[in-house]
Enzyme design. Sequence first.
Site, short mmCIF file in Angstrom:
data_model
loop_
_atom_site.label_atom_id
_atom_site.label_comp_id
_atom_site.label_asym_id
_atom_site.label_seq_id
_atom_site.Cartn_x
_atom_site.Cartn_y
_atom_site.Cartn_z
N LYS A 27 36.09 -8.53 32.20
CA LYS A 27 38.12 -8.06 32.22
C LYS A 27 38.08 -6.95 31.45
O LYS A 27 37.98 -6.54 30.57
CB LYS A 27 39.32 -9.30 31.76
CG LYS A 27 38.74 -10.08 30.37
CD LYS A 27 38.92 -9.04 29.20
CE LYS A 27 39.46 -9.56 28.32
NZ LYS A 27 39.89 -8.71 27.19
N VAL A 38 28.70 -6.21 24.40
CA VAL A 38 28.96 -7.92 23.14
C VAL A 38 29.96 -7.30 21.68
O VAL A 38 29.91 -5.68 22.02
CB VAL A 38 27.39 -7.57 22.55
CG1 VAL A 38 28.39 -8.78 21.35
CG2 VAL A 38 26.13 -8.36 23.29
N GLY A 79 35.60 -6.55 23.67
CA GLY A 79 37.12 -6.49 24.36
C GLY A 79 36.86 -6.54 25.67
O GLY A 79 37.82 -6.34 26.31
N MET A 80 36.08 -7.40 26.60
CA MET A 80 35.24 -7.23 27.67
C MET A 80 35.66 -8.72 27.89
O MET A 80 35.09 -9.01 29.10
CB MET A 80 34.95 -6.39 28.39
CG MET A 80 35.01 -4.77 28.64
SD MET A 80 34.27 -3.66 29.07
CE MET A 80 35.03 -4.02 30.55
N ASP A 127 39.96 -16.70 26.16
CA ASP A 127 40.22 -15.71 27.27
C ASP A 127 38.98 -16.60 28.45
O ASP A 127 38.94 -16.04 29.50
CB ASP A 127 38.99 -14.44 26.99
CG ASP A 127 39.88 -13.32 26.22
OD1 ASP A 127 40.97 -13.37 26.67
OD2 ASP A 127 39.06 -12.49 26.07
#
Length: 300
Positions: free
Chosen positions: A10, A96, A99-100, A137
């Site tokens: 994301k 890793v 922030g995705m 998340d």
Amino acid sequence: MTVTVRVPAKVNVQLAVGAARADGFHDLANVFLAVGLYDEVTVTPADELRVTCEGPDAGQVPLDATNLAARAAIALAERYGRTPDVHLHIAKDIPVAGGMAGGSADGAGALLACDTLWGTGASRDELLDICAELGSDVPFSLVGEAALGTGRGERLTALEVGGTFHWVFAMAVRGLSTPAVFREFDRLGEGLDVPEPVASRELLDALAKGDPDALAATVSNDLQPAALSLFPELADTLAAGRAAGALATLVSGSGPTTAYLARDPASAEKIAEALRTSGTCRSVRVASGPVPGATVVDSR
Ligand SMILES: C[C@](O)(CO)[C@H](O)COP(=O)(O)OP(=O)(O)OC[C@H]1O[C@@H](n2ccc(N)nc2=O)[C@H](O)[C@@H]1O
Ligand SMILES: Nc1ncnc2c1ncn2[C@@H]1O[C@H](COP(=O)(O)OP(=O)(O)OP(=O)(O)O)[C@@H](O)[C@H]1O
């Protein structure tokens, strides 16, 4: 039987962050967009729970019970009174600690894969509840596409998107810890009045229209100053992307991956090439979104 689930990464096109709550979390207005960078989680029956991982960042992924994929299998097994006796294999393409939502993707993927393998018959809402227990998340990784996350980001409302947005992502030479970035956000805001987080009407309209210029004018990330404070060199990467023609540049979530909105696929390739030769990042990927959330791609 073996089940493989594919789960996207994301980018947060808006991340509005409120003051720290009593439980340590922050209320958010978190506009998620799922983009086409994927991890795949494959689950097969085994004598006991085991996690393996392949991919360029595999060495940084914990293989014990702290892995979010393992935690998902344990949580689902507990709810259905069985043992999580499976082998979870993660083919990792999402950076890793970038922030995705890479770990979150594996949590959602393992949950859907185990649910399919075990035939629990859990409802979508039950799966979303387990996702929310695993991390803020994780629910979004299950549903994908685009959504507004409120609360700590786990309460989702699906959003309409009127087109495809083209992105470039620059992976940094080291990771950033999500809690550390939130702590830095608190430190930078000490003594200031932190407003309630609200989703921007203009941004939601830009998404609905599929208009990259309008989206570029409205993207925002309240964690960006904190990520830059902990990792000042990211400003050089952002500047390189801007100089190469990105419509908007921003830190993805808690960083340190940076995201560049491009007008079209050709422009994305040009920005990617400029970033690759800039010497300001570890690697560069092109991806577009929205794309679907966790999806069973193989079951036999
Ligand atoms: C930065 C984002 O990635 C944006 O989508 C998320 O807010 C983080 O989501 P995540 O990695 O799933 O985070 P969690 O595993 O739920 O929480 C990790 C840590 O991040 C901080 N955290 C997370 C979410 C939130 N709304 N407020 C927080 O303060 C807390 O210190 C928490 O202990
Ligand atoms: N399946 C997993 N894949 C990667 N990291 C994991 C996983 N499970 C647990 N972790 C741990 O979580 C930490 C954060 O990794 P992750 O890749 O999820 O970060 P992130 O993408 O920044 O997360 P988010 O965007 O949700 O804040 C890692 O350093 C690692 O110790």
